[in-house]
Write an enzyme that holds these catalytic residues in place. Structure first.
Site, PDB file in Angstrom:
ATOM      1  N   ARG A 171      42.947  46.576  47.714  1.00  0.00           N
ATOM      2  CA  ARG A 171      44.068  45.875  48.338  1.00  0.00           C
ATOM      3  C   ARG A 171      43.531  44.723  49.172  1.00  0.00           C
ATOM      4  O   ARG A 171      42.471  44.813  49.786  1.00  0.00           O
ATOM      5  CB  ARG A 171      44.853  46.837  49.218  1.00  0.00           C
ATOM      6  CG  ARG A 171      46.058  46.191  49.879  1.00  0.00           C
ATOM      7  CD  ARG A 171      46.911  47.170  50.648  1.00  0.00           C
ATOM      8  NE  ARG A 171      46.105  47.853  51.641  1.00  0.00           N
ATOM      9  CZ  ARG A 171      46.332  49.074  52.083  1.00  0.00           C
ATOM     10  NH1 ARG A 171      47.324  49.766  51.601  1.00  0.00           N
ATOM     11  NH2 ARG A 171      45.567  49.623  52.979  1.00  0.00           N
TER      12      ARG A 171
ATOM     13  N   LYS B 276      35.283  48.853  44.783  1.00  0.00           N
ATOM     14  CA  LYS B 276      36.176  47.834  44.208  1.00  0.00           C
ATOM     15  C   LYS B 276      37.268  47.532  45.214  1.00  0.00           C
ATOM     16  O   LYS B 276      37.658  48.390  46.002  1.00  0.00           O
ATOM     17  CB  LYS B 276      36.798  48.355  42.913  1.00  0.00           C
ATOM     18  CG  LYS B 276      35.798  48.573  41.804  1.00  0.00           C
ATOM     19  CD  LYS B 276      36.501  49.092  40.571  1.00  0.00           C
ATOM     20  CE  LYS B 276      35.552  49.254  39.408  1.00  0.00           C
ATOM     21  NZ  LYS B 276      34.553  50.274  39.558  1.00  0.00           N
TER      22      LYS B 276
ATOM     23  N   HIS C 133      15.375  42.926  46.169  1.00  0.00           N
ATOM     24  CA  HIS C 133      16.109  41.924  46.925  1.00  0.00           C
ATOM     25  C   HIS C 133      15.561  41.866  48.346  1.00  0.00           C
ATOM     26  O   HIS C 133      15.430  42.896  49.000  1.00  0.00           O
ATOM     27  CB  HIS C 133      17.606  42.252  47.001  1.00  0.00           C
ATOM     28  CG  HIS C 133      18.285  42.285  45.681  1.00  0.00           C
ATOM     29  ND1 HIS C 133      18.719  41.150  45.040  1.00  0.00           N
ATOM     30  CD2 HIS C 133      18.596  43.319  44.856  1.00  0.00           C
ATOM     31  CE1 HIS C 133      19.277  41.479  43.894  1.00  0.00           C
ATOM     32  NE2 HIS C 133      19.210  42.795  43.758  1.00  0.00           N
TER      33      HIS C 133
ATOM     34  N   ILE D 248      28.039  46.979  46.772  1.00  0.00           N
ATOM     35  CA  ILE D 248      26.892  46.219  46.289  1.00  0.00           C
ATOM     36  C   ILE D 248      27.274  44.784  45.907  1.00  0.00           C
ATOM     37  O   ILE D 248      26.442  44.039  45.414  1.00  0.00           O
ATOM     38  CB  ILE D 248      26.199  46.929  45.104  1.00  0.00           C
ATOM     39  CG1 ILE D 248      27.172  47.202  43.976  1.00  0.00           C
ATOM     40  CG2 ILE D 248      25.527  48.212  45.577  1.00  0.00           C
ATOM     41  CD1 ILE D 248      26.548  47.777  42.726  1.00  0.00           C
TER      42      ILE D 248
ATOM     43  N   ALA E 240      35.645  55.854  52.707  1.00  0.00           N
ATOM     44  CA  ALA E 240      34.645  56.903  52.816  1.00  0.00           C
ATOM     45  C   ALA E 240      33.843  57.024  51.523  1.00  0.00           C
ATOM     46  O   ALA E 240      34.395  56.983  50.429  1.00  0.00           O
ATOM     47  CB  ALA E 240      35.312  58.228  53.143  1.00  0.00           C
TER      48      ALA E 240
END
Length: 142
Positions: free
Chosen positions: A138, A135, A83, A120, A115
């Site tokens: 919240r 992920k 990339h 990605i 932490a």
């Protein structure tokens, strides 16, 4: 107290004025003092702070970091194999210790990266992300 961000700002100022050798020397000094790579060509907004002086921070040459970002120690903001694009980080982002932000990702405003998270994929505004790979755990409501 002297901090890696202060040396970066001086190197960046010199680079914008096309002074050839001093930005490289300041970047080398950052590496020697803080074991960090914070190149003068990176775009780092005002008010951005580096935790613990910036120890172990690695920032890609073309990375764009917004204003009032808090970057913890041992954070990597860089590219990914295959990339060309690199991370673009919004304003008022907290990047916790050991986090990695890799590849062609966009981090929104008011985001908290936990932490040791490995980001990605893009992160929307007002999100909290954690994990490997990171992920959304919240979305903060204003």
């Amino acid at each position: 107290m002297l901090n890696a961000i202060h040396l970066y700002r001086a190197a960046s100022w010199l680079k914008r004025r096309h002074i050839p050798l001093l930005p490289r020397l300041l970047t080398l000094l950052i590496f020697l003092l803080y074991n960090s790579k914070i190149p003068a060509s990176a775009s780092i907004g005002k008010g951005t702070r580096l935790g613990y002086g910036g120890i172990g921070v690695v920032i890609h040459d073309r990375a764009v970091i917004g204003e009032f970002v808090m970057i913890g120690p041992n954070v990597t903001i860089g590219g990914r194999s295959g990339h060309y694009e690199v991370p673009v980080i919004g304003d008022h982002v907290d990047i916790s210790t050991g986090a990695k932000v890799l590849g062609p990702v966009r981090i929104g405003n008011n985001v908290v990266i936990g932490a040791n998270a490995v980001v990605i994929k893009d992160v929307p505004d007002n999100a909290v992300v954690a994990g490997v790979p990171a992920k959304i755990i919240r979305i903060q409501q204003n």
